[in-house]
Design a protein around this motif. Structure first.
Motif, short mmCIF file in Angstrom:
data_model
loop_
_atom_site.label_atom_id
_atom_site.label_comp_id
_atom_site.label_asym_id
_atom_site.label_seq_id
_atom_site.Cartn_x
_atom_site.Cartn_y
_atom_site.Cartn_z
N PRO B 9 0.81 -1.23 0.00
CA PRO B 9 0.00 0.00 0.00
C PRO B 9 0.84 1.27 0.00
N LYS B 10 2.11 1.12 0.32
CA LYS B 10 2.97 2.30 0.41
C LYS B 10 3.72 2.57 -0.91
N CYS B 11 4.42 1.55 -1.40
CA CYS B 11 5.25 1.79 -2.58
C CYS B 11 4.72 1.14 -3.85
N GLY B 12 3.76 0.24 -3.71
CA GLY B 12 3.14 -0.37 -4.89
C GLY B 12 3.88 -1.57 -5.44
N PHE B 24 6.66 -9.63 3.31
CA PHE B 24 7.77 -8.70 3.49
C PHE B 24 7.96 -7.90 2.21
N VAL B 26 10.12 -6.00 -0.15
CA VAL B 26 11.57 -5.90 -0.37
C VAL B 26 11.99 -4.47 -0.74
N ALA B 27 11.03 -3.64 -1.07
CA ALA B 27 11.36 -2.25 -1.40
C ALA B 27 11.32 -1.36 -0.17
N CYS B 28 10.31 -1.58 0.67
CA CYS B 28 10.16 -0.75 1.88
C CYS B 28 10.99 -1.29 3.05
N GLY B 29 11.23 -2.61 3.04
CA GLY B 29 11.90 -3.23 4.18
C GLY B 29 10.96 -3.38 5.36
N LYS B 30 9.67 -3.41 5.07
CA LYS B 30 8.67 -3.49 6.14
C LYS B 30 7.88 -4.77 6.02
N TYR B 32 4.33 -6.60 6.30
CA TYR B 32 2.90 -6.27 6.24
C TYR B 32 2.08 -7.50 6.56
N VAL B 50 -4.41 -4.60 3.61
CA VAL B 50 -2.99 -4.83 3.91
C VAL B 50 -2.61 -3.89 5.05
N PHE B 51 -2.16 -4.46 6.15
CA PHE B 51 -1.93 -3.67 7.36
C PHE B 51 -0.47 -3.74 7.79
N SER B 52 -0.05 -2.69 8.48
CA SER B 52 1.34 -2.66 8.93
C SER B 52 1.49 -3.22 10.35
#
Lengths: 243, 186
Positions: B9-12, B24, B26-30, B32, B50-52
């Motif tokens: 949801p953040k970087c697409g 996981f 791989v672009a944000c390193g977060k 979900y 999709v939640f953090s």
């Protein structure tokens, strides 16, 4: 050995390679600003360092206008909790600095946009967004761009953390992480670099080795799905050209 | 289990959730947390499922439990509704609508929902039997006097015949004057 230095919540003593941005944000925040940059480039850390007194709302956990308003209301000590009442009270209150962190994750519908407008008109609003959301409704203000980290910058950041936490990590391992993830080959994300280092450290401790080596880093990269790095080729290169 | 692909949801960028819904980026390193129910349903508004944090996903899952139970209840009620299709059961239908509202408050789990639905179905069947019995009773009340009158008359005739053959004294039996005198009565 302190592993907390590799966590997201750990606040470094200075924002290395982005010191100028801290002062820039302090000046821009008076009129309201939008901090733009990909993930893990220090946007949230910049806000925490430049505006420590600001009310910061994490839109990753408060996604709707109602929940954002409720959190602002709680932080400002307002009596009302409902969106309409909070909006009315916000117009009457003296200006505060309010940061909407990860605004990209908020549901940017009509009520959220109206809340953002009230905050921008009556308070000092700072939005933290991903480049994808820069042109979405409700995002306005002077843009402060945060570019991705280069391999050399990532190496410096990782070295600082390793020294601070007294971690058993070799210089070669740090170089391996930063060359794999540094921009423009990689996403240039410090968060991702720290995640890889944490995973490599875990693998090292499990295997009973003395220190983290490039072998552990390669294993950690593969484990996290970063070994082949298919994502870096397309979207990240595009992102880097944008920034 | 599900090998569906969702977008961060953040970087697409693409996320492939595991069997527990963890993914996981791989672009944000977060990390979900993805709602697998929504993924199976084919939803594409990733921001909504999709939640953090796990806590946010747990809150979202509560809405699924409610809707699933509601669906089970609706199915049960539709079956009961088909049974109740005859127009005479207006009263029973009214009861059912009240019970429907009540079950919303009573049932908290799927099993409980089904139990409530089954109890309601039983209640409805019993109500139908009750109304049928009432109808029969009403029918009896209106038609019984007529039947009774007819029965009484026939009984009288039988009685006459019987008495004629058994109870009468010998001088009356076969006496032609008896018929003449009975014709003069009333």
């Amino acid at each position: 050995m302190s592993l907390s230095v590799l966590s997201e919540d750990w606040l470094p003593p200075r924002l290395r390679y982005r010191e100028a941005k801290v002062q820039e944000l302090r000046e821009l925040a008076v009129e309201g600003a939008v901090i733009v940059g990909p993930s893990g480039v220090g946007k949230s850390t910049l806000v925490r360092m430049a505006l420590p007194e600001a009310i910061t709302i994490d839109c990753g956990s408060a996604r709707t206008a109602a929940s954002i308003a409720a959190r602002i209301s709680m932080a400002m000590g307002l009596r009302s909790r409902r969106l309409g009442d909070v909006l009315r009270e916000l117009r009457e209150r003296p200006p505060h600095t309010i940061v909407l962190d990860d605004y990209t994750l908020a549901r940017r519908n009509r009520s959220t946009v109206s809340l953002v407008r009230v905050l921008a008109n009556y308070h000092r609003l700072v939005l933290v967004v991903h480049p994808h959301a820069l042109n979405s409704p409700g995002v306005f203000g002077t843009v402060l761009r945060m570019p991705p980290y280069t391999p050399r910058e990532l190496q410096g950041i990782l070295e600082d953390r390793v020294v601070e936490g007294e971690l058993p990590v070799s210089e070669e391992a740090i170089a391996a992480v930063s060359s794999a993830l540094g921009s423009p080959q990689g996403p240039g994300s410090a968060r991702l670099a720290l995640t890889v280092l944490r995973e490599a450290l875990r693998l090292c401790l499990r295997s009973g080795d003395r220190e983290v080596t490039p072998k552990h880093v390669a294993q950690a990269l593969a484990l996290l799905g970063l070994g082949v790095s298919p994502v870096f080729s397309g979207s990240h290169k595009k992102l880097c050209t944008l920034l | 289990m599900s090998k569906g692909v969702v977008r961060c949801p953040k970087c697409g960028s693409q996320l492939v959730p595991d069997d527990k819904g963890r993914a996981f980026c791989v672009a944000c390193g977060k990390e979900y947390y993805v709602c697998l129910e929504c993924l199976k349903a084919g939803r594409t508004d990733y921001e909504s499922f999709v939640f953090s944090s796990v806590r946010a996903l747990a809150g979202h899952m509560r809405s699924h439990r409610f809707s699933k139970d509601n669906r089970a209840l609706e199915n049960a009620f539709s079956i009961v509704g088909a049974v109740l299709s005859s127009p005479m059961n207006r009263e029973a239908e009214r009861m059912l609508s009240i019970a429907k509202k009540l079950s919303g408050c009573l049932a908290s789990t799927n099993t409980e929902c089904l139990l409530v639905a089954l109890s309601l179905a039983q209640l409805v069947v019993l109500t139908r039997i009750y109304f049928k019995l009432e109808e029969v009773e009403l029918l009896l009340r209106t038609t019984a006097p007529l039947h009774l009158r007819g029965e009484a008359r026939s009984n009288l005739v039988v009685d006459d015949e019987v008495s004629a053959s058994i109870d009468l004294p010998s001088f009356v039996r076969g006496n032609p004057w008896v018929e003449v005198l009975s014709g003069r009565r009333g």
